[in-house]
Design a protein around this motif. Structure first.
Motif, PDB file in Angstrom:
ATOM      1  N   UNK A 131       0.846  -1.186   0.000  1.00  0.00           N
ATOM      2  CA  UNK A 131       0.000   0.000   0.000  1.00  0.00           C
ATOM      3  C   UNK A 131       0.884   1.239   0.000  1.00  0.00           C
ATOM      4  N   UNK A 132       0.547   2.212  -0.825  1.00  0.00           N
ATOM      5  CA  UNK A 132       1.375   3.396  -0.961  1.00  0.00           C
ATOM      6  C   UNK A 132       1.304   4.338   0.231  1.00  0.00           C
ATOM      7  N   UNK A 133       2.288   5.192   0.317  1.00  0.00           N
ATOM      8  CA  UNK A 133       2.384   6.185   1.374  1.00  0.00           C
ATOM      9  C   UNK A 133       2.588   7.553   0.717  1.00  0.00           C
ATOM     10  N   UNK A 134       1.487   8.205   0.344  1.00  0.00           N
ATOM     11  CA  UNK A 134       1.584   9.451  -0.409  1.00  0.00           C
ATOM     12  C   UNK A 134       2.328  10.562   0.325  1.00  0.00           C
ATOM     13  N   UNK A 135       2.131  10.754   1.630  1.00  0.00           N
ATOM     14  CA  UNK A 135       2.921  11.796   2.311  1.00  0.00           C
ATOM     15  C   UNK A 135       4.426  11.587   2.162  1.00  0.00           C
ATOM     16  N   UNK A 136       4.864  10.332   2.216  1.00  0.00           N
ATOM     17  CA  UNK A 136       6.290  10.051   2.061  1.00  0.00           C
ATOM     18  C   UNK A 136       6.756  10.398   0.648  1.00  0.00           C
ATOM     19  N   UNK A 137       5.968  10.047  -0.355  1.00  0.00           N
ATOM     20  CA  UNK A 137       6.351  10.315  -1.739  1.00  0.00           C
ATOM     21  C   UNK A 137       6.360  11.822  -2.017  1.00  0.00           C
ATOM     22  N   UNK A 138       5.424  12.544  -1.419  1.00  0.00           N
ATOM     23  CA  UNK A 138       5.399  13.995  -1.598  1.00  0.00           C
ATOM     24  C   UNK A 138       6.632  14.640  -0.972  1.00  0.00           C
ATOM     25  N   UNK A 139       7.073  14.106   0.167  1.00  0.00           N
ATOM     26  CA  UNK A 139       8.268  14.642   0.822  1.00  0.00           C
ATOM     27  C   UNK A 139       9.498  14.447  -0.058  1.00  0.00           C
ATOM     28  N   UNK A 140       9.619  13.280  -0.687  1.00  0.00           N
ATOM     29  CA  UNK A 140      10.742  13.034  -1.593  1.00  0.00           C
ATOM     30  C   UNK A 140      10.631  13.935  -2.819  1.00  0.00           C
ATOM     31  N   UNK A 141       9.405  14.141  -3.298  1.00  0.00           N
ATOM     32  CA  UNK A 141       9.196  15.014  -4.451  1.00  0.00           C
ATOM     33  C   UNK A 141       9.670  16.433  -4.151  1.00  0.00           C
ATOM     34  N   UNK A 142       9.437  16.913  -2.939  1.00  0.00           N
ATOM     35  CA  UNK A 142       9.911  18.258  -2.568  1.00  0.00           C
ATOM     36  C   UNK A 142      11.440  18.314  -2.592  1.00  0.00           C
ATOM     37  N   UNK A 143      12.082  17.221  -2.212  1.00  0.00           N
ATOM     38  CA  UNK A 143      13.545  17.176  -2.293  1.00  0.00           C
ATOM     39  C   UNK A 143      14.003  17.243  -3.749  1.00  0.00           C
ATOM     40  N   UNK A 144      13.269  16.576  -4.622  1.00  0.00           N
ATOM     41  CA  UNK A 144      13.582  16.632  -6.053  1.00  0.00           C
ATOM     42  C   UNK A 144      13.481  18.070  -6.571  1.00  0.00           C
ATOM     43  N   UNK A 145      12.388  18.748  -6.189  1.00  0.00           N
ATOM     44  CA  UNK A 145      12.196  20.115  -6.655  1.00  0.00           C
ATOM     45  C   UNK A 145      13.319  21.025  -6.163  1.00  0.00           C
ATOM     46  N   UNK A 146      13.787  20.777  -4.959  1.00  0.00           N
ATOM     47  CA  UNK A 146      14.907  21.564  -4.435  1.00  0.00           C
ATOM     48  C   UNK A 146      16.165  21.354  -5.278  1.00  0.00           C
ATOM     49  N   UNK A 147      16.385  20.126  -5.721  1.00  0.00           N
ATOM     50  CA  UNK A 147      17.539  19.844  -6.572  1.00  0.00           C
ATOM     51  C   UNK A 147      17.398  20.553  -7.911  1.00  0.00           C
ATOM     52  N   UNK A 148      16.228  20.460  -8.522  1.00  0.00           N
ATOM     53  CA  UNK A 148      16.017  21.100  -9.817  1.00  0.00           C
ATOM     54  C   UNK A 148      16.268  22.606  -9.738  1.00  0.00           C
ATOM     55  N   UNK A 171      19.613  24.436 -10.539  1.00  0.00           N
ATOM     56  CA  UNK A 171      20.150  24.545 -11.895  1.00  0.00           C
ATOM     57  C   UNK A 171      19.425  25.594 -12.743  1.00  0.00           C
ATOM     58  N   UNK A 172      18.158  25.880 -12.401  1.00  0.00           N
ATOM     59  CA  UNK A 172      17.390  26.868 -13.155  1.00  0.00           C
ATOM     60  C   UNK A 172      16.161  27.267 -12.354  1.00  0.00           C
ATOM     61  N   UNK A 173      15.695  28.479 -12.598  1.00  0.00           N
ATOM     62  CA  UNK A 173      14.438  28.930 -11.988  1.00  0.00           C
ATOM     63  C   UNK A 173      13.233  28.482 -12.804  1.00  0.00           C
ATOM     64  N   UNK A 174      13.467  28.036 -14.025  1.00  0.00           N
ATOM     65  CA  UNK A 174      12.377  27.655 -14.920  1.00  0.00           C
ATOM     66  C   UNK A 174      12.130  26.157 -14.822  1.00  0.00           C
ATOM     67  N   UNK A 175      11.322  25.772 -13.853  1.00  0.00           N
ATOM     68  CA  UNK A 175      10.992  24.369 -13.611  1.00  0.00           C
ATOM     69  C   UNK A 175       9.481  24.213 -13.659  1.00  0.00           C
ATOM     70  N   UNK A 176       9.012  23.264 -14.435  1.00  0.00           N
ATOM     71  CA  UNK A 176       7.581  22.972 -14.559  1.00  0.00           C
ATOM     72  C   UNK A 176       7.315  21.533 -14.122  1.00  0.00           C
ATOM     73  N   UNK A 227      23.273  15.394 -16.923  1.00  0.00           N
ATOM     74  CA  UNK A 227      24.103  14.364 -16.291  1.00  0.00           C
ATOM     75  C   UNK A 227      24.310  14.665 -14.809  1.00  0.00           C
ATOM     76  N   UNK A 228      24.543  15.936 -14.495  1.00  0.00           N
ATOM     77  CA  UNK A 228      24.816  16.299 -13.111  1.00  0.00           C
ATOM     78  C   UNK A 228      23.554  16.214 -12.252  1.00  0.00           C
ATOM     79  N   UNK A 229      22.404  16.538 -12.827  1.00  0.00           N
ATOM     80  CA  UNK A 229      21.137  16.396 -12.095  1.00  0.00           C
ATOM     81  C   UNK A 229      20.909  14.940 -11.729  1.00  0.00           C
ATOM     82  N   UNK A 230      21.115  14.049 -12.679  1.00  0.00           N
ATOM     83  CA  UNK A 230      20.921  12.621 -12.423  1.00  0.00           C
ATOM     84  C   UNK A 230      21.918  12.135 -11.363  1.00  0.00           C
ATOM     85  N   UNK A 231      23.149  12.626 -11.444  1.00  0.00           N
ATOM     86  CA  UNK A 231      24.173  12.249 -10.466  1.00  0.00           C
ATOM     87  C   UNK A 231      23.787  12.748  -9.066  1.00  0.00           C
ATOM     88  N   UNK A 232      23.297  13.980  -8.985  1.00  0.00           N
ATOM     89  CA  UNK A 232      22.925  14.556  -7.694  1.00  0.00           C
ATOM     90  C   UNK A 232      21.753  13.791  -7.079  1.00  0.00           C
TER      91      UNK A 232
END
Length: 361
Positions: free
Chosen positions: A73-90, A93-98, A124-129
């Protein structure tokens, strides 16, 4: 000439679970609702995909194909927290993120100062990070526009990178299968096949007018996409276009009176979610016992339960003896002007995370 990167995480929900449970990495694993409650698969890992399991498949069918499948069974709050970390990484590199969903996004790096402006090295660096900081893998596509970047990100999945330079676009698009264009689903692909169309280069022989006659507004969009044309900018503020609720029923229903009763249950939640926002259309969605589905919509300026009942009654006639396993109702929001239809805009699959099975769309 824009430099666009599309980043797409690999089996995101399953990957997060495998990160926390390394013993699950090499066994078939799927995230979804229980088979007993008519749940569906949200995503699965690659060992599970070898058995033909995929998102939107019923959990019951998935377990039939792979009896030893681990269904979590999925845990959406956990996945959303990881997604916020992804957005921080993006954002480094640029302010233009969709963001398109929790696990994918477009990045416009045309004017990014990183790596002397090399979109390939930035990707390449985004994937590495992501791998170093989150212990997850991502695939990426680099291209001159959003359409091609999204297609490119799927070329070397999982954990891959595909770069499509401007000089290679014409040859790449010419040999591209039409079914790979975002927005071309199974039924549209069948209609194109009936017209003798399988690859993008074949569209020229048919012409834009014929596509518009066959597919309406989407035909004009398909003509452009089939040539690799996409002028849409990366939008940092995405506008929500619809609000809705739907429910997967514990047992199939057969009678329209039962469907109207379900609609009456869903209606107060729709009114609550709409929160007095202006609308321009109402839509009914039914999913049949064979997992095919139909929708019926009508333009309107005011929310009307009577209209919803009318549309539900009309859509019910398409069941042709099949049971109904899901009923949904949604409204198209009015933002003051008609917005261009974007083929790749999609709604991330929702499923029964908790015991309640009414969910938003």
């Amino acid at each position: 000439m824009r430099k666009i990167i599309h980043v797409d995480m690999d089996c995101f929900y399953a990957a997060v679970e495998m990160r926390e449970h390394p013993e699950w990495r090499d066994i078939p694993l799927a995230i979804g609702g229980s088979a007993e409650r008519r749940g569906v698969i949200a995503t699965c890992n690659y060992p599970a995909r070898k058995f033909g399991i995929h998102s939107a498949m019923s959990s019951h069918q998935a377990l039939q194909r792979c009896p030893h499948l681990l269904l979590v069974r999925g845990n959406m709050p956990k996945y959303k927290a990881v997604s916020r970390q992804l957005q921080d990484i993006f954002a480094r590199y640029t302010d233009l993120v969709e963001p398109l969903s929790l696990d994918e996004a477009y990045l416009d790096v045309t004017n990014s100062p990183w790596f002397a402006g090399s979109a390939t090295r930035i990707a390449e660096h985004i994937r590495y990070t992501i791998q170093q900081e989150l212990q997850l893998t991502a695939s990426a596509g680099v291209a001159p526009n959003k359409l091609l970047a999204k297609i490119a990100s799927d070329e070397n999945k999982p954990d891959g990178l595909f770069v499509l330079p401007p000089t290679a676009v014409a040859d790449f698009v010419s040999d591209l299968a039409l079914k790979k264009i975002p927005g071309v689903g199974h039924k549209t692909a069948e209609k194109l096949n009936d017209m003798g169309l399988t690859y993008c280069h074949q569209l020229a022989a048919v012409g834009e007018a014929a596509l518009i006659r066959r597919f309406g507004k989407f035909g004009a969009l398909l003509w452009q996409r089939g040539q690799g044309i996409d002028e849409r900018p990366v939008q940092t503020d995405r506008i929500r276009k619809s609000v809705g609720v739907e429910t997967t029923l514990d047992k199939d229903i057969q009678q329209i009176e039962q469907g109207i009763a379900v609609l009456h249950v869903l209606w107060p939640e729709l009114v609550k979610r709409l929160n007095e926002r202006a609308i321009k259309g109402l839509c009914i969605k039914l999913k049949f016992s064979d997992f095919t589905q139909t929708t019926l919509s009508r333009r309107c300026r005011a929310l009307s339960l009577d209209l919803a009942v009318q549309l539900c009654t009309q859509a019910w006639q398409r069941a042709q003896g099949r049971g109904i396993r899901l009923v949904g109702v949604s409204v198209e929001l009015n933002h003051g002007a008609d917005e261009e239809y974007t083929a790749e805009e999609h709604q991330q699959l929702s499923f029964d995370w908790e015991d309640e099975n009414t969910r938003s769309s």
